[in-house]
Design a protein around this motif. Structure first.
Motif, mmCIF file in Angstrom:
data_model
loop_
_atom_site.group_PDB
_atom_site.id
_atom_site.type_symbol
_atom_site.label_atom_id
_atom_site.label_comp_id
_atom_site.label_asym_id
_atom_site.label_seq_id
_atom_site.Cartn_x
_atom_site.Cartn_y
_atom_site.Cartn_z
ATOM 1 N N ASP A 18 40.480 18.934 20.176
ATOM 2 C CA ASP A 18 41.906 18.665 19.991
ATOM 3 C C ASP A 18 42.670 19.895 20.434
ATOM 4 N N PHE A 66 41.024 11.999 20.153
ATOM 5 C CA PHE A 66 41.741 10.911 19.487
ATOM 6 C C PHE A 66 43.161 10.914 20.031
ATOM 7 N N ASP A 81 38.506 8.217 24.662
ATOM 8 C CA ASP A 81 39.521 8.174 23.602
ATOM 9 C C ASP A 81 39.039 7.286 22.459
ATOM 10 N N LEU A 82 38.861 7.891 21.297
ATOM 11 C CA LEU A 82 38.354 7.162 20.139
ATOM 12 C C LEU A 82 39.398 6.207 19.546
ATOM 13 N N ARG A 83 40.651 6.483 19.796
ATOM 14 C CA ARG A 83 41.721 5.735 19.132
ATOM 15 C C ARG A 83 41.681 4.223 19.383
ATOM 16 N N LEU A 115 45.697 9.827 13.885
ATOM 17 C CA LEU A 115 44.463 10.322 13.271
ATOM 18 C C LEU A 115 44.570 10.362 11.752
ATOM 19 N N THR A 175 38.269 13.919 13.855
ATOM 20 C CA THR A 175 37.921 12.974 14.920
ATOM 21 C C THR A 175 36.428 12.686 14.906
#
Length: 251
Positions: free
Chosen positions: A7, A95, A122-124, A137, A163
């Motif tokens: 991040d 994220f 991208d985990l989002r 997050l 994350t």
């Protein structure tokens, strides 16, 4: 295979260009056992958006302004960040990370350094789809009851850790590895983000060039499609834009 969760925080993103003040990361094995973690604070060599230190800010930085300015600049941390992001057999995750990838690309431009070439997943969107909810997050950390004691949001290292914990919970709840879950997902490419930001720099250049000719706001230049010509010196323009931004925001 190793996973890197990262991040970044920026001093400002004026003109759509981020200027990094911290790079936080958590490096772990595919079973989420942490190998290494750190927060690399850096002097952004620019002014901070005043809102980031306001007591009313929703996105308030975790450290004092002086803590950033007394640290070395991005160029000092470049080799470490490059080694983390370009390591062999490594998957990179963030994220809501599109802007983070773009900022790393433009910082390489700004300091005249070779592009750090990496892809970031991208985990989002994956988390939003699986848990049928939307949010940042913080919303997922709360939803998944991830402990936050002793850590603050917008501390890059802490956000990288959060994350990772969201990813770990997602893998457990879905009974699928991250590799399986990201099948079919296109990662953000630093090369593509670099191209996008160069187009943005050229668009900003054109808007400034036309600004003095505008008498009526309705006549303001509207850009539908931007093609960057070969003569455009985007490195020089990036430095010039940051200089203009600093002067405007010191008034």
């Amino acid at each position: 295979m190793t996973y890197l969760f990262f991040d970044i925080e920026c001093a400002n993103s004026f003109g759509g260009i981020g200027k990094m003040c911290s790079f936080g990361y958590v490096l772990c094995n595919s079973d989420f056992s942490i190998i290494e973690s750190n927060d690399l604070l850096m002097n952004p060599d620019t002014v901070f958006d005043w809102y980031l230190f306001s007591k009313h800010a929703k996105c308030k930085l975790a450290y004092r302004r002086e803590d950033y300015y007394t640290n070395p600049k991005f160029s000092h941390h470049y080799s470490k960040i490059k080694s983390l992001l370009e390591a062999k057999d490594r998957r990179i995750f963030g994220f809501g990370c599109q802007n983070d990838v773009a900022t790393i690309a433009t910082e390489c431009l700004r300091y005249d350094l070779e592009l750090i070439d990496f892809n970031c997943y991208d985990l989002r969107p994956l988390a939003e789809k699986f848990y049928d909810m939307q949010g940042g997050l913080g919303a997922f950390v709360e939803k998944l009851e991830i402990p936050t004691q002793g850590m603050e949001f917008h501390d890059s290292k802490a956000d990288a850790f959060f994350t990772m914990k969201v990813a770990e919970k997602l893998a457990k709840d879905s009974a699928k590895s991250l590799e399986e879950q990201f099948t079919g997902f296109t990662p953000f490419s630093s090369k593509e983000q670099r191209k996008s930001k160069i187009k943005k720099l050229y668009a900003n250049y054109l808007e400034r060039k036309e600004a003095g000719k505008v008498i009526d706001e309705k006549q303001k230049l509207k850009l539908k499609k931007v093609t960057v010509p070969k003569w455009f010196d985007y490195k020089r323009e990036l430095l010039e834009e940051i200089k203009i931004q600093n002067e405007e925001n010191k008034r």
